[in-house]
Design a protein around this motif. Structure first.
Motif, short mmCIF file in Angstrom:
data_model
loop_
_atom_site.label_atom_id
_atom_site.label_comp_id
_atom_site.label_asym_id
_atom_site.label_seq_id
_atom_site.Cartn_x
_atom_site.Cartn_y
_atom_site.Cartn_z
N LEU A 140 0.84 -1.20 0.00
CA LEU A 140 0.00 0.00 0.00
C LEU A 140 0.88 1.26 0.00
CD1 LEU A 140 -2.95 0.80 0.06
CD2 LEU A 140 -3.01 0.30 2.50
N LEU A 169 -0.18 -0.69 8.57
CA LEU A 169 -1.22 -0.74 7.54
C LEU A 169 -0.60 -0.62 6.16
CD1 LEU A 169 -4.28 -0.61 6.74
CD2 LEU A 169 -4.00 1.88 6.75
N TRP A 174 -0.32 -5.06 -1.81
CA TRP A 174 -1.41 -4.35 -2.50
C TRP A 174 -1.09 -4.30 -3.98
CZ3 TRP A 174 -5.80 -2.34 -0.11
CH2 TRP A 174 -6.58 -1.45 -0.85
N TRP A 175 -1.90 -4.86 -4.78
CA TRP A 175 -1.78 -4.88 -6.24
C TRP A 175 -1.43 -6.22 -6.87
CZ3 TRP A 175 -4.34 -2.33 -9.48
CH2 TRP A 175 -4.59 -0.96 -9.32
N ASP A 224 -9.51 -9.11 -2.51
CA ASP A 224 -9.36 -8.36 -3.76
C ASP A 224 -9.37 -6.85 -3.44
OD1 ASP A 224 -9.91 -8.71 -6.95
OD2 ASP A 224 -10.89 -6.91 -6.18
N ILE A 225 -8.61 -6.06 -4.21
CA ILE A 225 -8.56 -4.63 -3.88
C ILE A 225 -9.65 -3.80 -4.56
CG2 ILE A 225 -6.12 -4.53 -3.26
CD1 ILE A 225 -5.56 -3.31 -6.04
N MET A 227 -12.59 -2.65 -7.77
CA MET A 227 -12.72 -2.32 -9.20
C MET A 227 -11.60 -1.40 -9.67
SD MET A 227 -15.59 -3.40 -10.84
CE MET A 227 -16.15 -2.07 -11.89
N LYS A 228 -11.23 -1.63 -10.92
CA LYS A 228 -10.22 -0.80 -11.58
C LYS A 228 -10.83 -0.14 -12.82
CE LYS A 228 -8.61 -4.58 -11.01
NZ LYS A 228 -8.06 -5.94 -10.90
N HIS B 402 -2.10 3.45 -7.60
CA HIS B 402 -3.40 3.67 -6.95
C HIS B 402 -4.37 4.49 -7.81
CE1 HIS B 402 -1.33 1.70 -3.87
NE2 HIS B 402 -1.09 2.69 -3.03
N LEU B 405 -7.14 2.49 -9.59
CA LEU B 405 -8.31 1.97 -8.87
C LEU B 405 -9.52 2.87 -9.11
CD1 LEU B 405 -6.76 1.05 -5.41
CD2 LEU B 405 -7.88 -0.55 -6.99
N TYR B 626 -4.62 6.07 3.05
CA TYR B 626 -4.36 4.63 3.15
C TYR B 626 -5.44 3.86 3.89
CZ TYR B 626 0.15 5.85 1.23
OH TYR B 626 1.14 6.32 0.40
N ALA B 627 -5.89 4.40 5.00
CA ALA B 627 -6.92 3.70 5.77
C ALA B 627 -8.18 3.56 4.93
CB ALA B 627 -7.21 4.47 7.06
N LEU B 629 -8.44 3.64 1.53
CA LEU B 629 -8.22 2.71 0.41
C LEU B 629 -8.46 1.29 0.90
CD1 LEU B 629 -4.92 3.77 -1.46
CD2 LEU B 629 -7.17 3.47 -2.50
N TYR B 630 -7.88 0.99 2.05
CA TYR B 630 -7.98 -0.35 2.61
C TYR B 630 -9.44 -0.71 2.88
CZ TYR B 630 -6.56 -4.42 5.36
OH TYR B 630 -6.39 -5.70 5.83
N ALA B 633 -11.54 -1.35 -0.34
CA ALA B 633 -11.26 -2.60 -1.05
C ALA B 633 -12.24 -3.70 -0.66
CB ALA B 633 -9.84 -3.05 -0.78
N TRP B 634 -12.52 -3.79 0.62
CA TRP B 634 -13.32 -4.92 1.10
C TRP B 634 -14.76 -4.84 0.65
CZ3 TRP B 634 -10.45 -8.80 2.40
CH2 TRP B 634 -9.14 -8.53 2.85
#
Ligand SMILES: Cc1cc2nc3c(=O)[nH]c(=O)nc-3n(C[C@H](O)[C@H](O)[C@H](O)COP(=O)(O)OP(=O)(O)OC[C@H]3O[C@@H](n4cnc5c(N)ncnc54)[C@H](O)[C@@H]3O)c2cc1C
Ligand SMILES: Cc1cc2nc3c(=O)[nH]c(=O)nc-3n(C[C@H](O)[C@H](O)[C@H](O)COP(=O)(O)OP(=O)(O)OC[C@H]3O[C@@H](n4cnc5c(N)ncnc54)[C@H](O)[C@@H]3O)c2cc1C
Lengths: 664, 664
Positions: A140, A169, A174-175, A224-225, A227-228, B402, B405, B626-627, B629-630, B633-634
């Motif tokens: 990340l 964190l 990531w990726w 999974d991270i 949608m892209k 990033h 995404l 970062y928090a 983004l994490y 993802a879920w």
């Protein structure tokens, strides 16, 4: 019944042997035959259908990808395909999948960084896909700066294990492609710590999921991270997130070809040269350059064919309108991209040779060309991927409004392609590496160390700093020697100018940082020179087939002169050419476009792409664009009903002025 | 608890009054207050949530769009919002919908082309949305060439009706927004035919669907044209296909402000000048220029904030790494875009004034500035939309991996924005119009007719052809007069050079076609001059607020000098500046970047965008990247289960070597 072909007239105009050009494009008759056969195999198999891909939900798309991967593997086994054929099959299935990383990164990492013993243990199961692996480097918080990765691998001498852990964190992996849902294993990059000492980043083979039920092993959080870019596109890939909570692996799962940790926890280096890793990078990046030529040629094929079908304006006496490909603006946007596709193809081929050459030298402990080869592949990766990403979007615009439809194939192609500018090295970061190498080369001029390979021209810097271009008429620009000298002079002068500016700084690192934008431009000039020279070198060889070489010469000149026109400021302001010579180059370019025009369709036919692979209504081989666009439209789920879902709740109350009372 | 703000340090560094800059950006305190209030209103309303948009299926997305449109309309009525407020609300809802075309094209078309009577009949029901209208011009076969449309409207004197018909497949209406599913009416463009005579393309109001049950009326086939670029993005819009099978409408539904058909079927012109239509075009295009500044500023805001959070490399003694915004390469890519956002904003504001000016003149029957205004808006539409589309993608790349995404917001912003380069006039076709106007202007130099408005500088062509730039030190490039003269000289010389080349052709049309690529470049030079001069003019006014004007001056210089650097070839090869002066400009540019740097975050804060509007994890106001983004993802549906759907059918059989027997 005769097959319909709206392009028949165009095809009959071609002044060269298309079949022979197909072989030139493929690289050899052997490569052509394999490609052709596998492409048809894939195209005719209903499981590999992809025309409805952009309409699938994320979950359905992923499941469809798993299905295609399994089916491809089944066919590979059933038909006993060779490695080369199998790889063409994955290429033509044309849907990013975990298998790309398994074959393209996981296996090569073990091959490149594992000991003989490790290779013997892991490669056979990997080749049979009894395990599925991915490449887990990026976190990340860190991508470009690999040395800044935070995941730790701490050696525990008590149990002879490494403890893999995600302390923050931002240390979450990531990726990595294939990590999110499919992989059972990963090569994980982590800081090696023995006895409290940090030895920097190393690779480890880590099992992530149970081979029985696919559940993550204890201590592992994986997903999974999300949608892209785009619909369809790279969303078929399960790029993943991964966290370790003190996960233990045996000591022998550290990749130990270059460095080792002994049973006692001692950190050591073997006598295998560390530079070996560069060999793998050269390999991966030459592949990316070839991929660039594929993506670019695909977009160009669509835009060229559609430009010959599309007519707009210029009807005379009620006759048909002008094909938009006849407009000079269209040509000046499209033909340089067509030329670039060929140029990138040939430079990719040459890189492939370079990789073999470097590998052989490495085996003979000859490191003399390594850093030059490394800089050159880094630069070409950057140059070709940036140009290709821009070109795909330009091709989309060249198709006017219809290019914006998913059915044109171009939006998905763009979305799936653009990350190539970022992965395997951010393109700007890579150009800075090239620039660093160039500054070193300039600094060493006059010393013992002679510039080699693609920087050999720097050895003639003194001459190149003061040479004069002797172009007097437009056609003088057709001479390869004239072109090469202009490009060499420009690149050399830009590098030398940067070096001079740098020397004014007392702290060279500060100077490098301050001047980095200029340095990047010098690096680009150097890389463009490489592409131009390799194209010209290719033409010096024997090329069979009626008119084939002639077309290649035209394309080579289009490539060089269009770059010259685009970067005219570089050439003129460094005094390499005069403004008048620049204008002559532009004049010559216009003439060249006229020569490309009758061959344009045949030149994209030479890519030998099936309609399945192109998956574009606009790029169809037969040019039957309008009927098919119309047909495609009705397949959209919104057309399932004439009155749309939501009419009663949301449209009718507006029309009937009943919104105030509506519950929304 | 204090709100978290990772950007607090950056914000405290700003050297100007951000609140005052917000007002400059908005255009006035009044505009600022409305925008601010409506943006918050939208952001706080759960119906307008859009963070999950890219995950919706086409049908769900469309239904969500209908819901938002209805809810917005409900709120507009409930809160008795003014027209200005209502339009801001649609803007901040930020989801393309049929309402955009209803308010932005259908109503303006009736206003511009309808008679008083027609306006009285149709506008009140349209304002209340008792009918929903769209703008149906483009067909499958014709977009740019409006005169080539094939739909026919044949007058039937027996019944006093027009018969609207689609005679060919390519005459199918194709692309109109809101047509596919939502609209009840359309302004349809069709060839008017009376008594067997074709009078060219005219507009007609046609009802498409029953107001009772929304079913298409007899003879009408209508549907959606299918998925477009990206996920979410423009797929919320029901761009449609429409075919007519001899559909009859009363004679009074032809828009008759300029031309009429009498009861007897006689075709006539009123004394209303035909040029009136250009007024509407000027209006629509100035709106597109303002939209460009919005989309661009939004992308720049995201990339700037993230570049201040993202750190990579350069850690010293274990300290934090360097913020990537401190790298000169990052600055040289990002800051010119930041400057462009402001530049486009101000030129859009000026265009808005121009529109008022033109309208007033038209009312006084003064057509003297019309063609200049028309060329200028066409050119600025082209320039700003092309630059914005490229800039959004560059901003995405500036965010490294990033940025790829969906949660970065940039992919969707790109996909939804790019068609602006194509609709309302393909950008190349528009530049060719500008070029045509410039060639006319050059041809008339020395005649009675003096160039006006944005071409006034051409009146000094003789001077501009031979003037010398007197820059001797880098700081000389900060003088507005120096910059303007360099841009004027470059534009004039490029136009004059084209005119000279043209004069060598015996057939001027042939010459224009042959030289069109050069002509487009001359047109771009002219348009860039306009943007630069309008920015400089803006600075000549009084601008309150500590340091605000200073920042604007810096941005203006960044814009001008970065354009100069990018197009150095033009400036140097036309002899407007010397290579040495070009290098000084570049040196000055570097210094300017250093001045922008401490103010960068505050300069994007001044856009006053809510996190809702930005919808980007990377662009969050608080920088807590970062928090979040994490967390995001879920939410992906793929993470609903740990073991993915498809494991048993497609992954397990591979791992267990049971593929041969598997049925796929
Ligand atoms: C589709 C996709 C697939 C991927 N697959 C994998 C995979 O399988 N395995 C894996 O490990 N990773 C993977 N990655 C991650 C990828 O390798 C990284 O995203 C890439 O290395 C770029 O790093 P970054 O994201 O940290 O960019 P950053 O370095 O954060 O870049 C942000 C900006 O900073 C600039 N910048 C950074 N450093 C400097 C510098 N020193 N000087 C000047 N400018 C600088 C860059 O130019 C860029 O503009 C994937 C990424 C994508 C998008
Ligand atoms: C998202 C979206 C929304 C739209 N909404 C509407 C709507 O609401 N109502 C409506 O009526 N239409 C709408 N349109 C259609 C739009 O107006 C047309 O797509 C646009 O006018 C471009 O025309 P085209 O598609 O025919 O492009 P083409 O003209 O076919 O362009 C193809 C290529 O030919 C080139 N070309 C064309 N003519 C020339 C020339 N004379 N010289 C040199 N080059 C030339 C162009 O530069 C381009 O590269 C929409 C389109 C899109 C994408």
């Amino acid at each position: 019944m005769e097959a319909l072909d709206y392009h028949a007239g165009e095809r009959s105009k071609a002044e060269f042997d298309v079949e022979e050009m197909k072989i030139v494009w493929a690289g050899s008759r052997h490569a052509y035959e394999i490609s052709d056969r596998i492409a048809r195999l894939v195209a005719s198999d209903p499981v590999f259908r992809k025309d409805n891909r952009t309409m699938l939900s994320r979950k359905d798309l992923f499941k469809d990808t798993l299905k295609k991967a399994a089916h491809a593997w089944k066919r590979i086994i059933e038909l006993r395909l060779s490695e080369e054929e199998a790889s063409r099959m994955r290429f033509f299935v044309d849907q990013p999948a975990f298998t790309d990383l398994h074959w393209g990164m996981f296996i090569p990492a073990i091959k490149g960084q594992g000991t003989e013993e490790q290779q013997q243990k892991w490669l056979p199961v990997a080749y049979k896909m009894q395990i599925i692996g991915c490449y887990a480097q990026t976190e990340l918080g860190h991508g470009s700066n690999v040395q800044g990765l935070e995941t730790t691998a701490t050696f525990d001498p008590q149990t002879d294990e490494f403890v893999i852990h995600s302390p923050t964190l931002t240390s979450s992996k990531w990726w990595p492609g294939g990590l999110g849902k499919a992989s059972t294993h990963a090569v994980v990059y982590a800081r090696l710590i023995t006895d409290g000492q940090d030895h920097g980043v190393h690779g480890f083979i880590v099992q992530l999921r149970s081979l029985d039920d696919h559940l993550p092993l204890p201590g592992i959080t994986v997903g999974d991270i999300g949608m892209k870019f785009g619909s369809g596109a790279y969303n078929s890939m399960d790029n993943g997130v991964l966290r370790f909570d003190h996960v233990r692996i045996p000591r022998d799962q550290m990749l130990m070809r270059v460095s080792q940790v002994t049973r006692e926890g001692k950190y050591m280096h073997s006598d295998v040269p560390r530079q070996l890793v560069y060999g793998t990078m050269v390999y991966v990046r030459q592949q990316i350059v070839l991929d660039a030529s594929c993506a670019l040629s695909r977009a160009v094929c669509i835009a060229t064919r559609y430009s010959a079908v599309r007519r707009q304006f210029g009807s005379q006496n009620g006759g048909p309108e002008t094909q938009v490909i006849n407009y000079k603006t269209q040509q000046s946007r499209l033909f340089p991209l067509l030329a670039s596709a060929y140029a990138f193809r040939f430079v990719g081929e040459w890189l492939n040779w370079l990789y073999t050459d470097v590998t052989q030298r490495l085996q003979a402990n000859d490191f003399s060309t390594l850093s030059e080869a490394h800089a050159c592949t880094a630069g070409l990766k950057s140059l070709t991927t940036t140009a290709t990403a821009d070109a795909i979007e330009e091709c989309r615009k060249l198709c006017g409004g219809h290019g914006y439809l998913s059915s044109s194939g171009l939006p998905e192609l763009f979305a799936v392609y653009v990350p190539a500018c970022t992965y395997e090295g951010d393109n700007i970061v890579l150009l800075l590496q090239v620039a660093r190498f160039l500054m070193k080369t300039v600094a060493q001029l006059g010393s013992e160390k002679k510039p080699v390979g693609t920087t050999a021209y720097m050895g003639r810097a003194e001459y190149l700093m003061q040479c004069h271009c002797d172009v007097q008429r437009a056609e003088d620009w057709l001479k390869p020697s004239v072109i090469v000298e202009a490009f060499e002079a420009r690149a050399a002068r830009m590098s030398v100018a940067c070096a001079k500016s740098l020397s004014k700084f007392s702290n060279p690192e500060e100077g490098f940082a301050e001047l980095s934008a200029d340095l990047v431009e010098a690096a680009v000039a150097h890389c463009q020179l490489i592409v131009v020279s390799k194209f010209i070198e290719k033409l010096q060889r024997d090329i069979p087939g009626k008119g084939v070489k002639r077309q290649m010469e035209i394309l080579c000149n289009v490539y060089a002169l269009s770059i010259l026109h685009k970067h005219l400021g570089d050439f003129v302001s460094t005094g390499c050419i005069t403004p008048k010579q620049g204008a002559l180059a532009n004049e010559q370019l216009r003439l060249l476009y006229t020569q490309v025009r009758p061959n344009a369709i045949a030149l994209v036919d030479a890519f030998n792409y099936t309609d399945h692979y192109l998956s574009s209504v606009l790029g169809r081989y037969d040019g039957n664009v309008y009927a098919k666009l119309y047909e495609e439209a009705w397949k959209d789920p919104l057309n399932d009903t004439v009155v749309p879902d939501g009419y009663h709740e949301y449209i009718r109350p507006i029309l009937k002025q009943q919104l105030r009372t509506a519950r929304l």
